[in-house]
Design a protein around this motif. Structure first.
Motif, PDB file in Angstrom:
ATOM      1  N   TYR A 166       0.810  -1.215   0.000  1.00 26.96           N
ATOM      2  CA  TYR A 166       0.000   0.000   0.000  1.00 26.96           C
ATOM      3  C   TYR A 166       0.847   1.270   0.000  1.00 26.96           C
ATOM      4  CZ  TYR A 166      -3.465   3.413   1.514  1.00 26.96           C
ATOM      5  OH  TYR A 166      -4.277   4.512   1.589  1.00 26.96           O
ATOM      6  N   PHE A 167       2.030   1.201   0.615  1.00 27.57           N
ATOM      7  CA  PHE A 167       2.907   2.371   0.719  1.00 27.57           C
ATOM      8  C   PHE A 167       3.916   2.438  -0.427  1.00 27.57           C
ATOM      9  CE2 PHE A 167       1.574   1.284   5.041  1.00 27.57           C
ATOM     10  CZ  PHE A 167       0.925   2.456   5.368  1.00 27.57           C
ATOM     11  N   ASN A 168       3.697   1.664  -1.486  1.00 20.36           N
ATOM     12  CA  ASN A 168       4.545   1.631  -2.669  1.00 20.36           C
ATOM     13  C   ASN A 168       5.933   1.063  -2.375  1.00 20.36           C
ATOM     14  OD1 ASN A 168       4.369   1.906  -5.392  1.00 20.36           O
ATOM     15  ND2 ASN A 168       5.110   4.006  -5.434  1.00 20.36           N
ATOM     16  N   GLN A 169       6.025   0.248  -1.332  1.00 19.68           N
ATOM     17  CA  GLN A 169       7.262  -0.447  -1.019  1.00 19.68           C
ATOM     18  C   GLN A 169       7.217  -1.812  -1.707  1.00 19.68           C
ATOM     19  OE1 GLN A 169       6.985  -0.577   3.260  1.00 19.68           O
ATOM     20  NE2 GLN A 169       8.121   1.331   3.483  1.00 19.68           N
ATOM     21  N   LEU A 170       8.375  -2.325  -2.108  1.00 19.62           N
ATOM     22  CA  LEU A 170       8.441  -3.624  -2.772  1.00 19.62           C
ATOM     23  C   LEU A 170       8.893  -4.677  -1.770  1.00 19.62           C
ATOM     24  CD1 LEU A 170       8.125  -5.056  -5.529  1.00 19.62           C
ATOM     25  CD2 LEU A 170      10.578  -4.738  -5.834  1.00 19.62           C
ATOM     26  N   GLU A 171       8.018  -5.645  -1.484  1.00 15.50           N
ATOM     27  CA  GLU A 171       8.345  -6.744  -0.584  1.00 15.50           C
ATOM     28  C   GLU A 171       8.887  -7.899  -1.428  1.00 15.50           C
ATOM     29  OE1 GLU A 171       4.704  -7.599   1.439  1.00 15.50           O
ATOM     30  OE2 GLU A 171       4.655  -5.641   2.415  1.00 15.50           O
ATOM     31  N   VAL A 172      10.097  -8.363  -1.116  1.00 15.17           N
ATOM     32  CA  VAL A 172      10.776  -9.391  -1.909  1.00 15.17           C
ATOM     33  C   VAL A 172      11.016 -10.626  -1.043  1.00 15.17           C
ATOM     34  CG1 VAL A 172      12.804  -9.924  -3.295  1.00 15.17           C
ATOM     35  CG2 VAL A 172      11.910  -7.593  -3.259  1.00 15.17           C
ATOM     36  N   ASN A 173      10.632 -11.804  -1.565  1.00 13.33           N
ATOM     37  CA  ASN A 173      10.869 -13.079  -0.885  1.00 13.33           C
ATOM     38  C   ASN A 173      11.752 -13.953  -1.772  1.00 13.33           C
ATOM     39  OD1 ASN A 173       9.174 -12.680   1.457  1.00 13.33           O
ATOM     40  ND2 ASN A 173       7.467 -12.788   0.022  1.00 13.33           N
ATOM     41  N   CYS A 174      12.802 -14.519  -1.172  1.00 16.11           N
ATOM     42  CA  CYS A 174      13.756 -15.338  -1.921  1.00 16.11           C
ATOM     43  C   CYS A 174      13.838 -16.730  -1.301  1.00 16.11           C
ATOM     44  CB  CYS A 174      15.142 -14.703  -1.871  1.00 16.11           C
ATOM     45  SG  CYS A 174      15.185 -12.985  -2.373  1.00 16.11           S
ATOM     46  N   GLU A 175      14.144 -17.721  -2.148  1.00 18.69           N
ATOM     47  CA  GLU A 175      14.378 -19.077  -1.674  1.00 18.69           C
ATOM     48  C   GLU A 175      15.821 -19.451  -1.969  1.00 18.69           C
ATOM     49  OE1 GLU A 175      11.719 -21.757  -3.696  1.00 18.69           O
ATOM     50  OE2 GLU A 175      12.334 -21.075  -5.660  1.00 18.69           O
ATOM     51  N   GLY A 176      16.400 -20.273  -1.104  1.00 22.24           N
ATOM     52  CA  GLY A 176      17.802 -20.646  -1.203  1.00 22.24           C
ATOM     53  C   GLY A 176      18.116 -21.523  -2.396  1.00 22.24           C
ATOM     54  N   GLU A 177      19.410 -21.685  -2.661  1.00 22.42           N
ATOM     55  CA  GLU A 177      19.857 -22.387  -3.856  1.00 22.42           C
ATOM     56  C   GLU A 177      19.482 -23.864  -3.887  1.00 22.42           C
ATOM     57  OE1 GLU A 177      24.102 -22.123  -4.266  1.00 22.42           O
ATOM     58  OE2 GLU A 177      24.433 -22.690  -2.198  1.00 22.42           O
TER      59      GLU A 177
END
Length: 135
Positions: A80-91
């Motif tokens: 909502y605040f124009n922030q980018l939430e990023v989720n990563c998974e390991g190799e």
């Protein structure tokens, strides 16, 4: 000192002190025999916000020059605040990108692991390949 890179380019470093290059709420979760995860939020206007590509971008986190996480972007979404939430998974999740057909095998555990990794490496790009370590 922690440093985050996306596809080899520095995304965050304490040396980059301006507000446009900061990250919010970084969280690294490492578990034994499970895929690691890393999440963070980018503020609006982050200099490299558009450089992230789901399932393609390779994220690395280093602590004092030692790599402690390597993986790919699994999901990203704008809040909502124009922030980018990023989720990563390991190799370890790279092993999901290849197929292993059913087969019968006779041999040692080292030979088995070597065969599995060879079949995986034939099916994926160079940045998602593994080499066998100490068994």
């Amino acid at each position: 000192m922690y440093e985050i890179k996306v596809d080899g380019r520095v995304y965050y470093s304490p040396a980059l002190s301006d507000a446009e290059n900061q990250i919010i709420s970084p969280h690294l979760k490492c578990e034994f025999n499970k895929t690691d995860s890393f999440s963070f939020t980018l503020p609006p206007g982050h200099a490299m916000q558009s450089a992230i590509s789901r399932m393609k971008s390779i994220i690395t986190v280093t602590a004092n020059g030692t790599e402690i996480f390597r993986g790919r972007v699994l999901a990203d979404k704008q809040d909502y605040f124009n922030q980018l939430e990023v989720n990563c998974e390991g190799e370890m999740s790279f092993l999901l990108d290849s197929l292993q057909r059913p087969y019968k095998f006779k041999g040692t555990s080292t030979e088995f692991l070597q065969m599995v990794l060879e079949k995986h490496n034939q099916q994926v790009k160079a940045d998602k390949r593994f080499s066998l370590g100490v068994v």
